[in-house]
Design an enzyme around this catalytic site. Structure first.
Site, mmCIF file in Angstrom:
data_model
loop_
_atom_site.group_PDB
_atom_site.id
_atom_site.type_symbol
_atom_site.label_atom_id
_atom_site.label_comp_id
_atom_site.label_asym_id
_atom_site.label_seq_id
_atom_site.Cartn_x
_atom_site.Cartn_y
_atom_site.Cartn_z
ATOM 1 N N TYR A 142 29.553 84.362 38.526
ATOM 2 C CA TYR A 142 28.728 85.249 37.695
ATOM 3 C C TYR A 142 27.489 84.530 37.165
ATOM 4 O O TYR A 142 26.490 85.168 36.842
ATOM 5 C CB TYR A 142 29.530 85.760 36.495
ATOM 6 C CG TYR A 142 30.307 87.030 36.737
ATOM 7 C CD1 TYR A 142 31.232 87.109 37.764
ATOM 8 C CD2 TYR A 142 30.123 88.142 35.925
ATOM 9 C CE1 TYR A 142 31.957 88.263 37.977
ATOM 10 C CE2 TYR A 142 30.849 89.303 36.129
ATOM 11 C CZ TYR A 142 31.758 89.357 37.155
ATOM 12 O OH TYR A 142 32.481 90.513 37.360
ATOM 13 N N LYS A 192 41.475 80.202 45.215
ATOM 14 C CA LYS A 192 41.526 80.181 46.678
ATOM 15 C C LYS A 192 41.312 78.735 47.116
ATOM 16 O O LYS A 192 40.305 78.389 47.741
ATOM 17 C CB LYS A 192 40.450 81.110 47.255
ATOM 18 C CG LYS A 192 40.765 82.586 47.099
ATOM 19 C CD LYS A 192 41.719 83.123 48.160
ATOM 20 C CE LYS A 192 41.048 83.180 49.524
ATOM 21 N NZ LYS A 192 42.004 83.614 50.573
ATOM 22 N N ASP A 225 44.438 86.093 46.677
ATOM 23 C CA ASP A 225 44.723 87.280 47.501
ATOM 24 C C ASP A 225 46.231 87.573 47.507
ATOM 25 O O ASP A 225 46.654 88.720 47.344
ATOM 26 C CB ASP A 225 44.170 87.113 48.936
ATOM 27 C CG ASP A 225 44.641 85.850 49.629
ATOM 28 O OD1 ASP A 225 45.168 84.934 48.947
ATOM 29 O OD2 ASP A 225 44.486 85.750 50.864
ATOM 30 N N ASP A 249 38.149 89.462 37.225
ATOM 31 C CA ASP A 249 37.570 90.807 37.160
ATOM 32 C C ASP A 249 38.365 91.760 38.062
ATOM 33 O O ASP A 249 38.767 92.851 37.655
ATOM 34 C CB ASP A 249 36.103 90.737 37.593
ATOM 35 C CG ASP A 249 35.401 92.077 37.460
ATOM 36 O OD1 ASP A 249 35.639 92.776 36.475
ATOM 37 O OD2 ASP A 249 34.611 92.416 38.364
ATOM 38 N N ASP A 253 41.487 94.690 36.926
ATOM 39 C CA ASP A 253 41.396 96.127 37.229
ATOM 40 C C ASP A 253 42.661 96.604 37.944
ATOM 41 O O ASP A 253 43.177 97.683 37.667
ATOM 42 C CB ASP A 253 40.172 96.440 38.109
ATOM 43 C CG ASP A 253 38.968 96.903 37.292
ATOM 44 O OD1 ASP A 253 38.862 96.498 36.116
ATOM 45 O OD2 ASP A 253 38.137 97.664 37.826
HETATM 46 C C1 IPM Z 1 34.427 93.853 33.181
HETATM 47 C C2 IPM Z 1 33.269 94.558 33.812
HETATM 48 C C3 IPM Z 1 32.046 93.647 33.711
HETATM 49 C C4 IPM Z 1 32.304 92.439 34.569
HETATM 50 C C5 IPM Z 1 30.705 94.302 34.041
HETATM 51 C C6 IPM Z 1 30.452 95.559 33.245
HETATM 52 C C7 IPM Z 1 29.565 93.332 33.875
HETATM 53 O O1 IPM Z 1 33.586 94.903 35.115
HETATM 54 O O2 IPM Z 1 34.316 93.466 31.999
HETATM 55 O O3 IPM Z 1 35.457 93.716 33.829
HETATM 56 O O4 IPM Z 1 32.083 92.449 35.781
HETATM 57 O O5 IPM Z 1 32.742 91.438 34.001
HETATM 58 MG MG MG Z 2 35.624 94.596 35.632
#
Ligand code: IPM
Ligand code: MG
Length: 368
Positions: A142, A192, A225, A249, A253
């Site tokens: 990032y 990884k 993975d 990230d 999710d």
């Molecule tokens: C998260 C989001 C952020 C990220 C975005 C909105 C920049 O996806 O906090 O998980 O990628 O970190």
């Molecule tokens: Mg995210």
């Protein structure tokens, strides 16, 4: 200690409407539990861009550095898609994380019993799930340099750099081991190392930290993975997962969806302790700004409300009040109250964002 200060940044999309419900919860704790907060509010993301031409004004950044904790809604929206990268709403959030040096992002994934049937996985795979993903938040791909889109011969090349120093890995590993000690004492580190040097170093440093200072915590390693696959196969094998910024990230999710909805997951981003002993901290839901449903009363405020519960626990040392709030959420879910993201089962009662807030306040009242 002086009155704790809290900066509220509702942001974009559904951010403001979920934050309205959090504000009511904060007010409740003030009135019924005598917990006064010194509250201020400001703009971030597209809202800040509209007002100031930047996704985070310098004076907002200064305020964020000065308060005990920041509570953020969400950033982003289709109006800003064509902006230069440096002006996109997301940069406002990334600037907060980077300049406050919030290196440890705690993303708990807990499956409330009332929602176990709502997950896309079978009930026995997710019921009772309680895992904690610790995502490194201020480094990695990032932020690594070089980055950009460059001319190379007769075409362009997009470049991002995965970069981790030993000290960056060391400090997030310690955060994970400390958390594990308060939970089930197990850490699984994901990278990884089979294809990335940064992953080789990651594994080496995490192992070294454990050897030196956390021999009582069980440590395992997984390629990220395979970790993603194991999260879907049998998530209850995990306690704390520690991983880098990008893998964290993605994995968070995926973990969120195990619990039924992205609308349920809170997060805490913590940095080094400030002079008063509290860690630098920003709390935000894991979900995004969901522009498609913004302003329609459809958003689930629970992730943001649970983010405030994390603030009570990690910034304000009021773990018992955090548990009270979490229990109120659990109770409302058990009663069958559901925002649209959670609808689908028989017997559920559809509610709006504000009605979900009402129900949680009523459950809080009953907790007294
Ligand atoms: C998260 C989001 C952020 C990220 C975005 C909105 C920049 O996806 O906090 O998980 O990628 O970190
Ligand atoms: Mg995210």
């Amino acid at each position: 200690m002086s009155t704790p200060s809290l900066l509220i940044l509702p942001g974009d999309g559904i951010g403001p409407e979920v934050m309205t419900e959090v504000a009511r919860v904060i007010e409740w704790f003030g009135q019924k539990r005598g917990m006064a907060f010194d509250l201020s509010e400001d703009l971030v993301g597209g809202a800040a861009y509209d007002a100031h031409g930047v996704p985070l004004a310098d004076k907002t950044m200064e305020k964020a550095q000065a308060v005990d904790a920041v509570l953020l809604g969400a950033v982003g929206g289709p109006n800003y898609d064509t902006l230069d990268f440096s002006l996109k709403p997301e940069r406002g959030l990334l600037r907060l994380r980077k300049e406050m040096d919030l290196f440890a992002n705690l993303r708990p994934a807990q499956c409330f019993d009332a929602l176990a049937d709502f997950s896309s996985l079978k009930r026995d795979v997710v019921a009772g799930l309680d895992i904690m993903i610790v995502r490194e938040l201020t480094s990695g791909v990032y932020f690594g340099e070089p980055r950009g889109i460059f001319e190379e011969g007769n075409e362009r090349v997009g470049i991002n750099t995965q970069r981790y120093t030993e000290s960056e890995i060391d400090r997030v590993a310690r955060a994970a081991f400390e958390l594990a000690r308060k939970r089930s004492n197990r850490v699984c580190s994901m990278e990884k190392a089979n294809v990335m040097e940064s992953g080789v170093l990651w594994r080496e440093v995490v192992t070294r930290v454990q050897d030196a200072d956390y021999a009582d915590v069980a440590l395992s390693h997984m390629y990220a993975d395979a970790g993603a696959m194991q999260l879907c196969r049998w998530p209850k094998q995990f306690d704390v997962i520690v991983t880098d910024n990008l893998f964290g990230d993605l994995l968070s999710d995926a973990a969120a969806m195990l619990t039924g909805s992205l609308g349920m997951l809170p997060s805490a981003s913590l940095g080094a302790p400030m002079a008063n002993g509290r860690p630098k901290a920003l709390y935000e839901p894991v979900h995004g700004s969901a522009p498609d449903i913004a302003g329609q009363g459809k958003a689930n405020p629970i992730a943001c409300i649970l983010s405030f519960a994390m603030a009570l626990r990690y910034s304000f040392d009021r773990g018992e009040e955090a548990s009270r709030l979490e229990a109120a959420v659990e109770r409302v879910l058990a009663e069958g109250k559901r925002t649209p993201d959670l609808l689908g089962e028989e017997g559920a009662t559809p509610v709006t964002t504000a009605q979900m807030g009402d129900a949680i306040l009523a459950a809080l009242d009953e907790s007294l």
